[in-house]
Design a protein around this motif. Structure first.
Motif, PDB file in Angstrom:
ATOM      1  N   HIS A  15       0.967  -1.101  -0.150  1.00  0.00           N
ATOM      2  CA  HIS A  15      -0.442  -0.184  -0.149  1.00  0.00           C
ATOM      3  C   HIS A  15       0.982   1.207  -0.491  1.00  0.00           C
ATOM      4  CE1 HIS A  15      -2.685  -3.403   1.436  1.00  0.00           C
ATOM      5  NE2 HIS A  15      -3.594  -2.344   0.804  1.00  0.00           N
ATOM      6  N   PRO A  16       1.133   1.934  -1.265  1.00  0.00           N
ATOM      7  CA  PRO A  16       1.856   3.788  -1.517  1.00  0.00           C
ATOM      8  C   PRO A  16       1.752   4.425  -0.052  1.00  0.00           C
ATOM      9  CG  PRO A  16       0.925   2.938  -3.169  1.00  0.00           C
ATOM     10  CD  PRO A  16      -0.071   1.741  -1.923  1.00  0.00           C
ATOM     11  N   ALA A  17       0.718   4.401   0.155  1.00  0.00           N
ATOM     12  CA  ALA A  17       0.272   5.140   1.508  1.00  0.00           C
ATOM     13  C   ALA A  17       0.786   4.864   3.137  1.00  0.00           C
ATOM     14  CB  ALA A  17      -1.458   5.971   1.622  1.00  0.00           C
ATOM     15  N   VAL A  18       0.679   3.998   2.940  1.00  0.00           N
ATOM     16  CA  VAL A  18       1.123   2.899   4.030  1.00  0.00           C
ATOM     17  C   VAL A  18       2.520   3.202   4.356  1.00  0.00           C
ATOM     18  CG1 VAL A  18       1.460   1.119   5.767  1.00  0.00           C
ATOM     19  CG2 VAL A  18      -0.864   1.561   4.753  1.00  0.00           C
ATOM     20  N   LEU A  19       3.381   2.703   3.120  1.00  0.00           N
ATOM     21  CA  LEU A  19       4.346   2.400   3.383  1.00  0.00           C
ATOM     22  C   LEU A  19       5.243   3.979   2.713  1.00  0.00           C
ATOM     23  CD1 LEU A  19       7.346   0.508   1.658  1.00  0.00           C
ATOM     24  CD2 LEU A  19       6.408   1.071  -0.257  1.00  0.00           C
ATOM     25  N   ASP A  20       5.286   5.550   1.900  1.00  0.00           N
ATOM     26  CA  ASP A  20       5.780   6.311   1.865  1.00  0.00           C
ATOM     27  C   ASP A  20       5.711   6.590   3.285  1.00  0.00           C
ATOM     28  OD1 ASP A  20       6.097   6.319  -0.519  1.00  0.00           O
ATOM     29  OD2 ASP A  20       4.617   7.340  -1.083  1.00  0.00           O
ATOM     30  N   SER A  21       4.185   6.829   4.379  1.00  0.00           N
ATOM     31  CA  SER A  21       4.534   7.128   5.674  1.00  0.00           C
ATOM     32  C   SER A  21       5.171   6.488   7.079  1.00  0.00           C
ATOM     33  CB  SER A  21       2.384   7.292   5.606  1.00  0.00           C
ATOM     34  OG  SER A  21       2.078   7.882   5.470  1.00  0.00           O
ATOM     35  N   LEU A  22       5.230   5.480   6.352  1.00  0.00           N
ATOM     36  CA  LEU A  22       6.046   4.684   7.537  1.00  0.00           C
ATOM     37  C   LEU A  22       7.526   5.148   7.397  1.00  0.00           C
ATOM     38  CD1 LEU A  22       6.080   2.682   9.571  1.00  0.00           C
ATOM     39  CD2 LEU A  22       5.591   0.681   8.191  1.00  0.00           C
ATOM     40  N   ALA A  23       7.865   4.691   5.844  1.00  0.00           N
ATOM     41  CA  ALA A  23       9.466   4.969   5.653  1.00  0.00           C
ATOM     42  C   ALA A  23       9.356   6.537   6.774  1.00  0.00           C
ATOM     43  CB  ALA A  23       9.647   4.770   4.159  1.00  0.00           C
ATOM     44  N   ARG A  24       8.418   7.779   5.672  1.00  0.00           N
ATOM     45  CA  ARG A  24       8.741   9.250   6.237  1.00  0.00           C
ATOM     46  C   ARG A  24       9.019   9.168   8.094  1.00  0.00           C
ATOM     47  NH1 ARG A  24       4.333  11.163   5.479  1.00  0.00           N
ATOM     48  NH2 ARG A  24       4.466  10.777   3.665  1.00  0.00           N
ATOM     49  N   ARG A  27      12.541   7.525   9.044  1.00  0.00           N
ATOM     50  CA  ARG A  27      13.470   7.929   8.720  1.00  0.00           C
ATOM     51  C   ARG A  27      13.515   9.477   9.903  1.00  0.00           C
ATOM     52  NH1 ARG A  27      11.619   8.627   3.648  1.00  0.00           N
ATOM     53  NH2 ARG A  27      13.115   7.363   2.410  1.00  0.00           N
ATOM     54  N   ALA A  28      12.699   9.951  10.259  1.00  0.00           N
ATOM     55  CA  ALA A  28      12.345  11.173  11.384  1.00  0.00           C
ATOM     56  C   ALA A  28      12.911  10.339  12.693  1.00  0.00           C
ATOM     57  CB  ALA A  28      11.042  11.648  11.356  1.00  0.00           C
ATOM     58  N   HIS A  29      13.005   9.461  12.996  1.00  0.00           N
ATOM     59  CA  HIS A  29      12.696   8.781  14.243  1.00  0.00           C
ATOM     60  C   HIS A  29      14.694   8.125  14.457  1.00  0.00           C
ATOM     61  CE1 HIS A  29       9.151   9.417  15.302  1.00  0.00           C
ATOM     62  NE2 HIS A  29       9.087   9.190  16.539  1.00  0.00           N
ATOM     63  N   GLY A  30      15.160   8.481  13.419  1.00  0.00           N
ATOM     64  CA  GLY A  30      16.690   8.015  13.004  1.00  0.00           C
ATOM     65  C   GLY A  30      16.972   7.018  13.068  1.00  0.00           C
ATOM     66  N   ILE A  31      16.129   6.558  11.950  1.00  0.00           N
ATOM     67  CA  ILE A  31      16.537   5.099  11.420  1.00  0.00           C
ATOM     68  C   ILE A  31      16.914   5.403   9.514  1.00  0.00           C
ATOM     69  CG2 ILE A  31      15.483   3.046  10.126  1.00  0.00           C
ATOM     70  CD1 ILE A  31      13.640   3.188  12.878  1.00  0.00           C
ATOM     71  N   THR A  32      17.585   5.018   9.280  1.00  0.00           N
ATOM     72  CA  THR A  32      18.691   5.230   7.721  1.00  0.00           C
ATOM     73  C   THR A  32      17.493   4.267   6.930  1.00  0.00           C
ATOM     74  OG1 THR A  32      20.449   5.443   8.510  1.00  0.00           O
ATOM     75  CG2 THR A  32      20.074   4.967   6.111  1.00  0.00           C
ATOM     76  N   ILE A  33      16.677   4.307   6.149  1.00  0.00           N
ATOM     77  CA  ILE A  33      15.898   4.026   5.289  1.00  0.00           C
ATOM     78  C   ILE A  33      16.890   3.645   4.336  1.00  0.00           C
ATOM     79  CG2 ILE A  33      13.974   3.516   3.518  1.00  0.00           C
ATOM     80  CD1 ILE A  33      13.320   4.088   7.057  1.00  0.00           C
ATOM     81  N   ALA A  34      17.275   2.174   4.109  1.00  0.00           N
ATOM     82  CA  ALA A  34      18.132   1.860   2.748  1.00  0.00           C
ATOM     83  C   ALA A  34      17.382   1.097   1.443  1.00  0.00           C
ATOM     84  CB  ALA A  34      18.794   0.364   2.705  1.00  0.00           C
ATOM     85  N   ALA A  35      16.219   1.275   1.384  1.00  0.00           N
ATOM     86  CA  ALA A  35      14.713   0.908  -0.030  1.00  0.00           C
ATOM     87  C   ALA A  35      13.863   1.084   1.087  1.00  0.00           C
ATOM     88  CB  ALA A  35      15.304   0.088  -0.780  1.00  0.00           C
ATOM     89  N   THR A  36      12.648   0.940  -0.219  1.00  0.00           N
ATOM     90  CA  THR A  36      11.239   1.144   0.450  1.00  0.00           C
ATOM     91  C   THR A  36      10.608   0.217  -0.760  1.00  0.00           C
ATOM     92  OG1 THR A  36      10.480   3.408  -1.274  1.00  0.00           O
ATOM     93  CG2 THR A  36      10.688   3.261   1.625  1.00  0.00           C
ATOM     94  N   CYS A  37       9.877  -0.771  -0.294  1.00  0.00           N
ATOM     95  CA  CYS A  37       9.253  -1.834  -1.639  1.00  0.00           C
ATOM     96  C   CYS A  37       8.225  -1.807  -1.633  1.00  0.00           C
ATOM     97  CB  CYS A  37       9.698  -2.527  -1.619  1.00  0.00           C
ATOM     98  SG  CYS A  37      11.961  -2.759  -1.162  1.00  0.00           S
ATOM     99  N   ARG A  38       7.437  -2.223  -2.782  1.00  0.00           N
ATOM    100  CA  ARG A  38       5.946  -2.768  -3.113  1.00  0.00           C
ATOM    101  C   ARG A  38       5.694  -3.618  -3.664  1.00  0.00           C
ATOM    102  NH1 ARG A  38       2.701   1.197  -6.017  1.00  0.00           N
ATOM    103  NH2 ARG A  38       0.927  -0.447  -5.345  1.00  0.00           N
ATOM    104  N   THR A  39       6.748  -4.567  -2.996  1.00  0.00           N
ATOM    105  CA  THR A  39       6.525  -6.386  -3.751  1.00  0.00           C
ATOM    106  C   THR A  39       7.115  -7.496  -3.256  1.00  0.00           C
ATOM    107  OG1 THR A  39       8.238  -6.632  -5.180  1.00  0.00           O
ATOM    108  CG2 THR A  39       5.721  -5.903  -5.851  1.00  0.00           C
TER     109      THR A  39
END
Length: 123
Positions: A15-24, A27-39
């Motif tokens: 779910h794109p909205a969940v993926l984007d929101s969760l990654a954001r 990141r705001a809490h200090g976790i480096t997001i290496a990649a976001t994936c839809r599958t």
């Protein structure tokens, strides 16, 4: 965690909205997001190639779900901890996830602090 102790994460949700929101939020809490994936297939490729400390993965995705992804990551990239992200409290599902190699399960309704703690503990 990477060499300097930072938590690196691949996030997978179909779910794109969940993926984007969760990654954001992560990141705001200090976790480096290496990649976001839809599958899960894409997540497996990114985990194998990038070697993050943890992957936060939705349980239910098309084709391959999070439990099968956990099984494959445990076999091909055991240095990456898989934490499943789900709305289900079904004990059988939770046990199946742990048996497949997931190092944790966090509910989608959990506060972000709990998600962060689950990722840190798994890594």
């Amino acid at each position: 965690m990477d060499a300097d102790g930072a938590l690196t994460c691949v996030v997978a949700d179909d779910h794109p909205a969940v993926l984007d929101s969760l990654a954001r939020l992560l990141r705001a809490h200090g976790i480096t997001i290496a990649a976001t994936c839809r599958t899960a297939e894409e997540a497996l490729e990114k985990v194998t190639r990038l070697g993050p400390s943890v992957a936060l993965v939705d349980v239910y995705m098309e084709k391959m779900g999070g439990i099968e992804l956990a099984r494959r990551v445990a076999a091909s990239a055991p240095e990456t901890a898989v934490v499943l992200y789900t709305g289900s409290t079904d004990r059988a599902l939770l046990q199946e996830a742990l048996d497949a190699g997931a190092r944790g399960v966090v509910l989608k309704e959990a506060p972000l602090a709990d998600v962060r703690r689950a990722l840190s503990m798994a890594a």
